[in-house]
Design a protein around this motif. Structure first.
Motif, PDB file in Angstrom:
ATOM      1  N   THR A  17       1.039  -1.109  -0.288  1.00 10.14           N
ATOM      2  CA  THR A  17      -0.022  -0.390   0.213  1.00 10.14           C
ATOM      3  C   THR A  17       0.793   0.937  -0.214  1.00 10.14           C
ATOM      4  OG1 THR A  17      -1.501  -1.022   1.079  1.00 10.14           O
ATOM      5  CG2 THR A  17      -1.768   1.569   0.941  1.00 10.14           C
ATOM      6  N   SER A  18       0.350   2.093  -0.645  1.00 10.54           N
ATOM      7  CA  SER A  18       0.796   3.507  -0.817  1.00 10.54           C
ATOM      8  C   SER A  18       0.860   4.456  -0.568  1.00 10.54           C
ATOM      9  CB  SER A  18       2.046   4.320  -3.003  1.00 10.54           C
ATOM     10  OG  SER A  18       2.745   2.994  -2.881  1.00 10.54           O
ATOM     11  N   PHE A  19       0.644   5.619   0.148  1.00  5.87           N
ATOM     12  CA  PHE A  19       0.131   6.822   0.323  1.00  5.87           C
ATOM     13  C   PHE A  19       0.551   8.029  -0.535  1.00  5.87           C
ATOM     14  CE2 PHE A  19      -0.306   3.298   3.494  1.00  5.87           C
ATOM     15  CZ  PHE A  19      -1.682   3.229   4.568  1.00  5.87           C
ATOM     16  N   PHE A  20      -0.527   8.547  -0.734  1.00  6.43           N
ATOM     17  CA  PHE A  20      -0.149   9.458  -1.558  1.00  6.43           C
ATOM     18  C   PHE A  20      -1.321  10.642  -1.320  1.00  6.43           C
ATOM     19  CE2 PHE A  20       0.325   6.227  -4.437  1.00  6.43           C
ATOM     20  CZ  PHE A  20       1.339   6.661  -5.004  1.00  6.43           C
ATOM     21  N   PRO A  21       0.031  11.850  -0.760  1.00  6.24           N
ATOM     22  CA  PRO A  21      -0.872  12.886  -0.451  1.00  6.24           C
ATOM     23  C   PRO A  21      -1.164  14.557  -1.292  1.00  6.24           C
ATOM     24  CG  PRO A  21       1.042  13.550   0.189  1.00  6.24           C
ATOM     25  CD  PRO A  21       1.268  12.156  -0.327  1.00  6.24           C
ATOM     26  N   VAL A  22      -3.178  14.723  -1.197  1.00  3.32           N
ATOM     27  CA  VAL A  22      -3.677  15.718  -2.426  1.00  3.32           C
ATOM     28  C   VAL A  22      -4.113  16.907  -1.894  1.00  3.32           C
ATOM     29  CG1 VAL A  22      -5.510  15.040  -4.332  1.00  3.32           C
ATOM     30  CG2 VAL A  22      -4.287  13.107  -3.390  1.00  3.32           C
ATOM     31  N   ASP A  23      -3.465  17.718  -2.838  1.00  3.36           N
ATOM     32  CA  ASP A  23      -3.232  19.728  -2.824  1.00  3.36           C
ATOM     33  C   ASP A  23      -4.368  19.827  -3.570  1.00  3.36           C
ATOM     34  OD1 ASP A  23      -2.494  19.975   0.215  1.00  3.36           O
ATOM     35  OD2 ASP A  23      -0.892  19.593  -1.451  1.00  3.36           O
ATOM     36  N   VAL A  24      -5.891  20.099  -3.078  1.00  5.86           N
ATOM     37  CA  VAL A  24      -6.577  20.883  -4.259  1.00  5.86           C
ATOM     38  C   VAL A  24      -6.917  22.473  -3.785  1.00  5.86           C
ATOM     39  CG1 VAL A  24      -8.832  20.536  -5.136  1.00  5.86           C
ATOM     40  CG2 VAL A  24      -7.652  18.931  -4.591  1.00  5.86           C
ATOM     41  N   PHE A  25      -6.662  23.025  -5.229  1.00  6.80           N
ATOM     42  CA  PHE A  25      -6.971  24.443  -4.978  1.00  6.80           C
ATOM     43  C   PHE A  25      -8.306  25.291  -5.405  1.00  6.80           C
ATOM     44  CE2 PHE A  25      -2.809  23.579  -3.523  1.00  6.80           C
ATOM     45  CZ  PHE A  25      -2.300  23.843  -2.573  1.00  6.80           C
ATOM     46  N   GLY A  26      -8.707  26.159  -4.916  1.00  4.82           N
ATOM     47  CA  GLY A  26      -9.831  27.204  -5.692  1.00  4.82           C
ATOM     48  C   GLY A  26     -11.159  26.367  -5.293  1.00  4.82           C
ATOM     49  N   ALA A  27     -12.155  26.717  -6.682  1.00  7.43           N
ATOM     50  CA  ALA A  27     -12.922  26.033  -6.293  1.00  7.43           C
ATOM     51  C   ALA A  27     -13.421  25.254  -6.893  1.00  7.43           C
ATOM     52  CB  ALA A  27     -13.647  26.860  -7.909  1.00  7.43           C
ATOM     53  N   LEU A  28     -12.652  24.275  -7.685  1.00  8.94           N
ATOM     54  CA  LEU A  28     -12.199  22.476  -7.276  1.00  8.94           C
ATOM     55  C   LEU A  28     -12.642  22.017  -5.563  1.00  8.94           C
ATOM     56  CD1 LEU A  28     -12.962  19.894  -8.453  1.00  8.94           C
ATOM     57  CD2 LEU A  28      -9.843  19.720  -8.887  1.00  8.94           C
ATOM     58  N   ALA A  29     -11.738  23.060  -5.025  1.00 11.57           N
ATOM     59  CA  ALA A  29     -10.917  22.323  -3.702  1.00 11.57           C
ATOM     60  C   ALA A  29     -12.707  22.558  -3.479  1.00 11.57           C
ATOM     61  CB  ALA A  29     -10.334  22.858  -2.832  1.00 11.57           C
ATOM     62  N   GLU A  30     -13.395  23.487  -3.231  1.00  8.73           N
ATOM     63  CA  GLU A  30     -14.385  23.856  -2.550  1.00  8.73           C
ATOM     64  C   GLU A  30     -15.348  22.328  -2.914  1.00  8.73           C
ATOM     65  OE1 GLU A  30     -15.852  28.144  -3.568  1.00  8.73           O
ATOM     66  OE2 GLU A  30     -14.292  28.634  -2.238  1.00  8.73           O
ATOM     67  N   GLY A  31     -15.615  22.833  -3.881  1.00  8.61           N
ATOM     68  CA  GLY A  31     -16.653  21.409  -5.138  1.00  8.61           C
ATOM     69  C   GLY A  31     -16.146  20.085  -3.920  1.00  8.61           C
ATOM     70  N   GLU A  32     -15.163  19.131  -3.782  1.00  8.86           N
ATOM     71  CA  GLU A  32     -14.625  18.906  -3.447  1.00  8.86           C
ATOM     72  C   GLU A  32     -14.988  18.366  -2.365  1.00  8.86           C
ATOM     73  OE1 GLU A  32     -13.808  15.790  -5.662  1.00  8.86           O
ATOM     74  OE2 GLU A  32     -14.532  17.236  -7.220  1.00  8.86           O
ATOM     75  N   ALA A  33     -14.500  19.271  -1.535  1.00  8.01           N
ATOM     76  CA  ALA A  33     -14.134  18.835  -0.178  1.00  8.01           C
ATOM     77  C   ALA A  33     -16.139  18.851   0.327  1.00  8.01           C
ATOM     78  CB  ALA A  33     -14.618  20.519   0.544  1.00  8.01           C
ATOM     79  N   LYS A  34     -17.150  18.699  -0.905  1.00  3.39           N
ATOM     80  CA  LYS A  34     -18.189  18.784  -0.319  1.00  3.39           C
ATOM     81  C   LYS A  34     -18.844  16.971  -0.558  1.00  3.39           C
ATOM     82  CE  LYS A  34     -20.436  23.086  -1.086  1.00  3.39           C
ATOM     83  NZ  LYS A  34     -20.622  24.122  -2.375  1.00  3.39           N
ATOM     84  N   THR A  35     -17.779  16.665  -1.781  1.00  7.25           N
ATOM     85  CA  THR A  35     -18.086  15.187  -1.913  1.00  7.25           C
ATOM     86  C   THR A  35     -17.260  14.525  -1.552  1.00  7.25           C
ATOM     87  OG1 THR A  35     -17.354  15.013  -3.560  1.00  7.25           O
ATOM     88  CG2 THR A  35     -19.664  16.315  -4.076  1.00  7.25           C
ATOM     89  N   ILE A  36     -15.829  14.656  -0.784  1.00  2.74           N
ATOM     90  CA  ILE A  36     -14.774  13.141  -0.565  1.00  2.74           C
ATOM     91  C   ILE A  36     -15.004  13.344   1.161  1.00  2.74           C
ATOM     92  CG2 ILE A  36     -13.055  13.027  -0.324  1.00  2.74           C
ATOM     93  CD1 ILE A  36     -12.221  13.689  -3.457  1.00  2.74           C
ATOM     94  N   ALA A  37     -15.162  11.716   1.201  1.00  2.23           N
ATOM     95  CA  ALA A  37     -15.403  11.974   2.768  1.00  2.23           C
ATOM     96  C   ALA A  37     -14.272  10.542   3.093  1.00  2.23           C
ATOM     97  CB  ALA A  37     -16.579  11.182   3.437  1.00  2.23           C
ATOM     98  N   THR A  38     -13.583   9.994   3.751  1.00  4.74           N
ATOM     99  CA  THR A  38     -13.181   9.406   4.519  1.00  4.74           C
ATOM    100  C   THR A  38     -13.253   7.897   3.973  1.00  4.74           C
ATOM    101  OG1 THR A  38     -11.832  10.128   6.631  1.00  4.74           O
ATOM    102  CG2 THR A  38     -11.676   8.016   6.452  1.00  4.74           C
ATOM    103  N   GLY A  39     -12.865   7.038   3.384  1.00  2.00           N
ATOM    104  CA  GLY A  39     -13.740   5.663   2.365  1.00  2.00           C
ATOM    105  C   GLY A  39     -14.398   5.867   1.350  1.00  2.00           C
ATOM    106  N   ALA A  40     -14.242   7.191   0.951  1.00  2.00           N
ATOM    107  CA  ALA A  40     -14.708   7.202  -0.966  1.00  2.00           C
ATOM    108  C   ALA A  40     -13.713   6.418  -1.407  1.00  2.00           C
ATOM    109  CB  ALA A  40     -14.683   8.529  -1.167  1.00  2.00           C
ATOM    110  N   PHE A  41     -13.415   5.649  -2.745  1.00  2.00           N
ATOM    111  CA  PHE A  41     -12.695   5.387  -3.488  1.00  2.00           C
ATOM    112  C   PHE A  41     -12.617   6.474  -3.992  1.00  2.00           C
ATOM    113  CE2 PHE A  41     -11.788   3.218  -7.485  1.00  2.00           C
ATOM    114  CZ  PHE A  41     -10.270   3.091  -6.764  1.00  2.00           C
ATOM    115  N   VAL A  42     -11.404   7.285  -4.920  1.00  2.00           N
ATOM    116  CA  VAL A  42     -11.651   8.325  -5.804  1.00  2.00           C
ATOM    117  C   VAL A  42     -10.439   7.708  -6.749  1.00  2.00           C
ATOM    118  CG1 VAL A  42     -12.126  10.343  -3.784  1.00  2.00           C
ATOM    119  CG2 VAL A  42      -9.457   9.354  -4.152  1.00  2.00           C
ATOM    120  N   ARG A  43     -10.547   8.464  -8.070  1.00  2.00           N
ATOM    121  CA  ARG A  43      -9.431   8.840  -9.450  1.00  2.00           C
ATOM    122  C   ARG A  43      -9.020  10.090  -8.999  1.00  2.00           C
ATOM    123  NH1 ARG A  43     -11.098   6.247 -14.798  1.00  2.00           N
ATOM    124  NH2 ARG A  43     -10.656   4.503 -13.727  1.00  2.00           N
ATOM    125  N   VAL A  44      -7.468  10.143  -8.874  1.00  2.00           N
ATOM    126  CA  VAL A  44      -6.542  11.564  -8.490  1.00  2.00           C
ATOM    127  C   VAL A  44      -6.100  11.341 -10.164  1.00  2.00           C
ATOM    128  CG1 VAL A  44      -5.379  13.268  -7.166  1.00  2.00           C
ATOM    129  CG2 VAL A  44      -6.878  11.571  -6.103  1.00  2.00           C
TER     130      VAL A  44
END
Length: 108
Positions: free
Chosen positions: A67-94
């Motif tokens: 298992t590899s762990f990757f820190p992810v940083d998102v900025f601006g309007a995208l950050a505000e939108g993603e903060a509303k939909t992404i929670a711990t345990g969610a499967f994501v594609r970055v």
């Protein structure tokens, strides 16, 4: 990407392979730890989270999972939108760009 030789250059009949020198990546995995949305004094939103990506492979007739762990940083309007939909345990594609920060001899 394959392209023809530019006009005025020697054409050997072979096509030239042109590589894009992009610093991009794709990571799939699960959001781990806590997610964090902050806003800078200038009003720029910053959303950070960590993605855990499981890799399975065989070595010397053994199945190995890593298992590899990757820190992810998102900025601006995208950050505000993603903060509303992404929670711990969610499967994501970055999909994004890789940045390396070097601070006091530590590479992150």
């Amino acid at each position: 990407m394959v392209q023809e030789c530019p006009p005025g250059t020697k054409n050997t009949g072979h096509k030239e392979v042109v590589m894009n020198h992009l610093n991009s990546f794709l990571i799939e995995g699960y959001v781990t730890k806590h997610t964090d949305l902050t806003v800078s004094p200038r009003g720029l939103a910053h959303f950070s989270f960590t993605v855990a990506s499981l890799r399975s492979y065989k070595a010397n007739n053994y199945s190995i999972e890593d298992t590899s762990f990757f820190p992810v940083d998102v900025f601006g309007a995208l950050a505000e939108g993603e903060a509303k939909t992404i929670a711990t345990g969610a499967f994501v594609r970055v999909v994004g760009l890789s940045l390396i920060h070097i601070s006091q001899g530590i590479v992150r």
